[in-house]
Design a protein around this motif. Structure first.
Motif, PDB file in Angstrom:
ATOM      1  N   ALA A   2       0.679  -1.040   0.189  1.00  0.00           N
ATOM      2  CA  ALA A   2      -0.095   0.008   0.102  1.00  0.00           C
ATOM      3  C   ALA A   2       0.888   1.131   0.041  1.00  0.00           C
ATOM      4  CB  ALA A   2      -0.969  -0.036   1.265  1.00  0.00           C
ATOM      5  N   ASN A   3       0.375   2.322  -0.620  1.00  0.00           N
ATOM      6  CA  ASN A   3       1.001   3.604  -0.709  1.00  0.00           C
ATOM      7  C   ASN A   3       0.066   4.682  -0.353  1.00  0.00           C
ATOM      8  OD1 ASN A   3      -0.441   3.847  -3.049  1.00  0.00           O
ATOM      9  ND2 ASN A   3       1.450   3.757  -4.282  1.00  0.00           N
ATOM     10  N   GLY A   4       0.625   5.856  -0.231  1.00  0.00           N
ATOM     11  CA  GLY A   4      -0.137   7.178   0.089  1.00  0.00           C
ATOM     12  C   GLY A   4      -1.117   6.933   1.642  1.00  0.00           C
ATOM     13  N   PRO A   5      -2.178   7.374   1.614  1.00  0.00           N
ATOM     14  CA  PRO A   5      -2.993   7.351   2.885  1.00  0.00           C
ATOM     15  C   PRO A   5      -3.257   5.745   3.215  1.00  0.00           C
ATOM     16  CG  PRO A   5      -4.250   8.631   1.163  1.00  0.00           C
ATOM     17  CD  PRO A   5      -3.057   7.923   0.477  1.00  0.00           C
ATOM     18  N   ALA A   6      -3.214   4.756   2.569  1.00  0.00           N
ATOM     19  CA  ALA A   6      -3.277   3.164   2.802  1.00  0.00           C
ATOM     20  C   ALA A   6      -2.052   2.859   3.683  1.00  0.00           C
ATOM     21  CB  ALA A   6      -3.795   2.467   1.689  1.00  0.00           C
ATOM     22  N   SER A   7      -0.995   3.373   3.407  1.00  0.00           N
ATOM     23  CA  SER A   7       0.256   2.954   4.295  1.00  0.00           C
ATOM     24  C   SER A   7       0.098   3.183   5.649  1.00  0.00           C
ATOM     25  CB  SER A   7       1.385   3.681   3.669  1.00  0.00           C
ATOM     26  OG  SER A   7       1.313   5.095   4.115  1.00  0.00           O
ATOM     27  N   TYR A   8      -0.698   4.079   6.115  1.00  0.00           N
ATOM     28  CA  TYR A   8      -1.057   4.267   7.523  1.00  0.00           C
ATOM     29  C   TYR A   8      -2.278   3.477   7.929  1.00  0.00           C
ATOM     30  CZ  TYR A   8       1.071   9.039   7.197  1.00  0.00           C
ATOM     31  OH  TYR A   8       1.926   9.786   6.887  1.00  0.00           O
ATOM     32  N   PHE A   9      -2.772   2.587   7.125  1.00  0.00           N
ATOM     33  CA  PHE A   9      -3.923   1.606   7.745  1.00  0.00           C
ATOM     34  C   PHE A   9      -3.594   0.725   8.816  1.00  0.00           C
ATOM     35  CE2 PHE A   9      -6.933   2.345   3.761  1.00  0.00           C
ATOM     36  CZ  PHE A   9      -7.027   3.657   4.134  1.00  0.00           C
ATOM     37  N   PRO A  10      -2.442   0.027   8.814  1.00  0.00           N
ATOM     38  CA  PRO A  10      -2.199  -0.985   9.836  1.00  0.00           C
ATOM     39  C   PRO A  10      -1.979  -0.088  11.384  1.00  0.00           C
ATOM     40  CG  PRO A  10      -0.726  -1.291   7.701  1.00  0.00           C
ATOM     41  CD  PRO A  10      -1.653  -0.189   7.539  1.00  0.00           C
ATOM     42  N   HIS A  50      -4.087  13.743  13.986  1.00  0.00           N
ATOM     43  CA  HIS A  50      -4.145  14.550  12.774  1.00  0.00           C
ATOM     44  C   HIS A  50      -3.664  13.542  11.499  1.00  0.00           C
ATOM     45  CE1 HIS A  50      -4.805  18.069  10.132  1.00  0.00           C
ATOM     46  NE2 HIS A  50      -3.625  17.567   9.718  1.00  0.00           N
ATOM     47  N   GLY A  51      -2.631  13.133  11.457  1.00  0.00           N
ATOM     48  CA  GLY A  51      -2.132  12.212  10.560  1.00  0.00           C
ATOM     49  C   GLY A  51      -3.062  11.196  10.042  1.00  0.00           C
ATOM     50  N   HIS A  52      -3.481  10.542  11.021  1.00  0.00           N
ATOM     51  CA  HIS A  52      -4.186   9.359  10.801  1.00  0.00           C
ATOM     52  C   HIS A  52      -5.572   9.845  10.288  1.00  0.00           C
ATOM     53  CE1 HIS A  52      -1.730   6.563  13.872  1.00  0.00           C
ATOM     54  NE2 HIS A  52      -1.564   6.659  12.603  1.00  0.00           N
ATOM     55  N   ALA A  53      -6.114  10.689  10.902  1.00  0.00           N
ATOM     56  CA  ALA A  53      -7.433  11.368  10.425  1.00  0.00           C
ATOM     57  C   ALA A  53      -7.151  11.807   8.867  1.00  0.00           C
ATOM     58  CB  ALA A  53      -7.791  12.426  11.414  1.00  0.00           C
ATOM     59  N   THR A  54      -6.442  12.489   8.652  1.00  0.00           N
ATOM     60  CA  THR A  54      -6.265  12.918   7.348  1.00  0.00           C
ATOM     61  C   THR A  54      -6.170  11.727   6.393  1.00  0.00           C
ATOM     62  OG1 THR A  54      -4.922  15.022   7.794  1.00  0.00           O
ATOM     63  CG2 THR A  54      -4.446  14.111   5.669  1.00  0.00           C
ATOM     64  N   ALA A  55      -5.205  10.792   6.628  1.00  0.00           N
ATOM     65  CA  ALA A  55      -5.017   9.568   5.890  1.00  0.00           C
ATOM     66  C   ALA A  55      -6.587   8.987   5.492  1.00  0.00           C
ATOM     67  CB  ALA A  55      -4.219   8.597   6.496  1.00  0.00           C
ATOM     68  N   LEU A  56      -7.400   8.666   6.585  1.00  0.00           N
ATOM     69  CA  LEU A  56      -8.562   7.911   6.404  1.00  0.00           C
ATOM     70  C   LEU A  56      -9.431   9.045   5.320  1.00  0.00           C
ATOM     71  CD1 LEU A  56      -9.114   6.709   9.977  1.00  0.00           C
ATOM     72  CD2 LEU A  56      -9.058   5.394   7.711  1.00  0.00           C
ATOM     73  N   VAL A  57      -9.611  10.290   5.822  1.00  0.00           N
ATOM     74  CA  VAL A  57     -10.476  11.131   4.838  1.00  0.00           C
ATOM     75  C   VAL A  57      -9.878  11.324   3.330  1.00  0.00           C
ATOM     76  CG1 VAL A  57     -11.090  13.503   4.442  1.00  0.00           C
ATOM     77  CG2 VAL A  57     -10.938  12.627   7.077  1.00  0.00           C
ATOM     78  N   GLN A  58      -8.582  11.270   3.078  1.00  0.00           N
ATOM     79  CA  GLN A  58      -7.901  11.529   1.906  1.00  0.00           C
ATOM     80  C   GLN A  58      -8.525  10.216   1.112  1.00  0.00           C
ATOM     81  OE1 GLN A  58      -3.583  11.918   2.067  1.00  0.00           O
ATOM     82  NE2 GLN A  58      -3.628  14.021   2.053  1.00  0.00           N
ATOM     83  N   PHE A  59      -8.265   8.850   1.742  1.00  0.00           N
ATOM     84  CA  PHE A  59      -8.731   7.598   1.097  1.00  0.00           C
ATOM     85  C   PHE A  59     -10.101   7.876   0.913  1.00  0.00           C
ATOM     86  CE2 PHE A  59      -9.854   3.485   0.529  1.00  0.00           C
ATOM     87  CZ  PHE A  59      -8.914   2.775  -0.241  1.00  0.00           C
TER      88      PHE A  59
END
Length: 69
Positions: A2-10, A50-59
């Motif tokens: 995964a790349n982009g926001p999905a890289s934060y999912f785990p 903030h970073g986790h919220a941003t990743a979820l919203v971007q995705f």
């Protein structure tokens, strides 16, 4: 991989104890729209960083843009 926001999912799943699909369902039902409003909603209503919220919203707003493994 995964790349982009999905890289934060785990790390989002590990830290907050919910699968990403549940977060995406919550975002869809949030009753608000727009990147900033959704990020702020996750931060205030669900105590996400903030970073986790941003990743979820971007995705959530652009689900076809990034691979999700």
């Amino acid at each position: 991989m995964a790349n982009g926001p999905a890289s934060y999912f785990p790390s989002i799943e590990a830290k907050y104890g919910k699968p990403v699909d549940e977060w995406l369902t919550l975002l869809a039902a949030a009753g608000t729209t727009g990147h900033s409003a959704l990020v702020n909603w996750l931060k205030t209503e669900h105590s996400l960083g903030h970073g986790h919220a941003t990743a979820l919203v971007q995705f959530h707003l652009n689900p076809g843009k990034w691979a999700r493994d």
